[in-house]
Design a protein around this motif. Structure first.
Motif, PDB file in Angstrom:
ATOM      1  N   GLU A   1      -8.358  -0.696   3.805  1.00 38.67           N
ATOM      2  CA  GLU A   1      -7.912  -1.993   3.302  1.00 38.67           C
ATOM      3  C   GLU A   1      -7.248  -2.816   4.405  1.00 38.67           C
ATOM      4  O   GLU A   1      -7.524  -4.010   4.558  1.00 38.67           O
ATOM      5  CB  GLU A   1      -6.891  -1.797   2.174  1.00 38.67           C
TER       6      GLU A   1
ATOM      7  N   ARG B   1      -9.096  -2.550  -2.139  1.00 39.36           N
ATOM      8  CA  ARG B   1      -9.236  -3.994  -2.342  1.00 39.36           C
ATOM      9  C   ARG B   1     -10.163  -4.608  -1.304  1.00 39.36           C
ATOM     10  O   ARG B   1     -10.471  -3.993  -0.295  1.00 39.36           O
ATOM     11  CB  ARG B   1      -7.846  -4.647  -2.283  1.00 39.36           C
TER      12      ARG B   1
ATOM     13  N   ARG C   1      -0.815  -0.147  -5.084  1.00 37.13           N
ATOM     14  CA  ARG C   1      -1.626  -1.123  -4.361  1.00 37.13           C
ATOM     15  C   ARG C   1      -1.443  -2.483  -5.038  1.00 37.13           C
ATOM     16  O   ARG C   1      -2.108  -2.794  -6.009  1.00 37.13           O
ATOM     17  CB  ARG C   1      -3.094  -0.719  -4.393  1.00 37.13           C
TER      18      ARG C   1
ATOM     19  N   SER D   1       4.714  -1.100   3.153  1.00 37.21           N
ATOM     20  CA  SER D   1       4.788   0.239   2.556  1.00 37.21           C
ATOM     21  C   SER D   1       6.220   0.706   2.690  1.00 37.21           C
ATOM     22  O   SER D   1       7.026   0.091   3.393  1.00 37.21           O
ATOM     23  CB  SER D   1       3.835   1.219   3.248  1.00 37.21           C
TER      24      SER D   1
ATOM     25  N   TYR E   1       0.861  -1.187   0.000  1.00 36.83           N
ATOM     26  CA  TYR E   1       0.000   0.000   0.000  1.00 36.83           C
ATOM     27  C   TYR E   1       0.895   1.234   0.000  1.00 36.83           C
ATOM     28  O   TYR E   1       2.065   1.162   0.399  1.00 36.83           O
ATOM     29  CB  TYR E   1      -0.956  -0.017   1.198  1.00 36.83           C
TER      30      TYR E   1
ATOM     31  N   CYS F   1      -5.841   3.352   2.377  1.00 35.46           N
ATOM     32  CA  CYS F   1      -4.977   2.327   2.994  1.00 35.46           C
ATOM     33  C   CYS F   1      -5.525   1.790   4.317  1.00 35.46           C
ATOM     34  O   CYS F   1      -5.599   0.573   4.489  1.00 35.46           O
ATOM     35  CB  CYS F   1      -3.564   2.860   3.180  1.00 35.46           C
TER      36      CYS F   1
END
Length: 187
Positions: A50, A143, A120, A72, A39, A47
């Motif tokens: 998700e 997502r 992503r 990340s 992410y 973020c």
């Protein structure tokens, strides 16, 4: 270039998991199924939704023998600060990898050119360290952990049932296909 059916590349990094800093490497992903979930950045907008969705479904992944690694280009220190300050991120029990050098993000091909941020990207890695599934979405497209869970089940089914494949929208327990000359043009 597709990374499907390729071996993950070596890495070692610092991570945050359940109140502790730990070291994680590519060898930690081997021997079990793993989801590597990239992410863009901590303290952002899509973020946390998700990552919270993954946290809410973490037990279901664990029941399948799947470990989740979020990644990340932030540091493990930033992950801890975010975990401590956000109710959504505070739910996370899976490992949050820091990738300030960008090595892991580059290894998986999801580094945004000139930005130092990950796209992503979602990758399913089998117990041998081979990438079986990948999905990359644009910045504003979040997502869905339930859909990812369905795809993990399909990948595990195919891996344990050679000669069978899972059709579109396949759910656990439903019929699969055995590709053969008899099926050509009949589906």
């Amino acid at each position: 270039m597709s990374l499907i059916n390729t071996q993950i590349k070596p890495f070692t990094t610092q991570a945050f998991k359940e109140g502790k800093f730990i070291t994680v490497s590519d060898t930690d992903l081997k021997g079990k199924w793993s989801v590597v979930f990239f992410y863009p950045a901590d303290f952002t907008f899509v973020c946390p939704t998700e990552l919270e969705d993954l946290a809410d479904n973490y037990d279901a992944f664990q029941k399948l023998g799947v470990e989740i690694y979020s990644v990340s280009t932030d540091t493990h220190f930033s992950h801890k600060a975010w975990h401590d300050s956000s109710p959504a991120i505070g739910k996370i029990k899976y490992t949050m990898l820091g990738d300030a050098s960008g090595q892991i993000t580059n290894n998986f091909g999801v580094m945004r050119e000139g930005q130092g941020l990950a796209d992503r990207g979602t990758f399913l890695v089998d117990p041998e360290g081979v990438i079986q599934f990948m999905e990359i979405t644009a910045e504003g497209i979040g997502r869905n952990a339930a859909e990812l869970l369905r795809k993990v089940k399909a990948a595990q089914y195919v891996a344990s049932h050679p000669g069978e494949v899972c059709p579109a929208k396949w759910e656990e327990g439903e019929a699969t296909l055995a590709p053969s000359l008899d099926l050509v043009g009949k589906i």
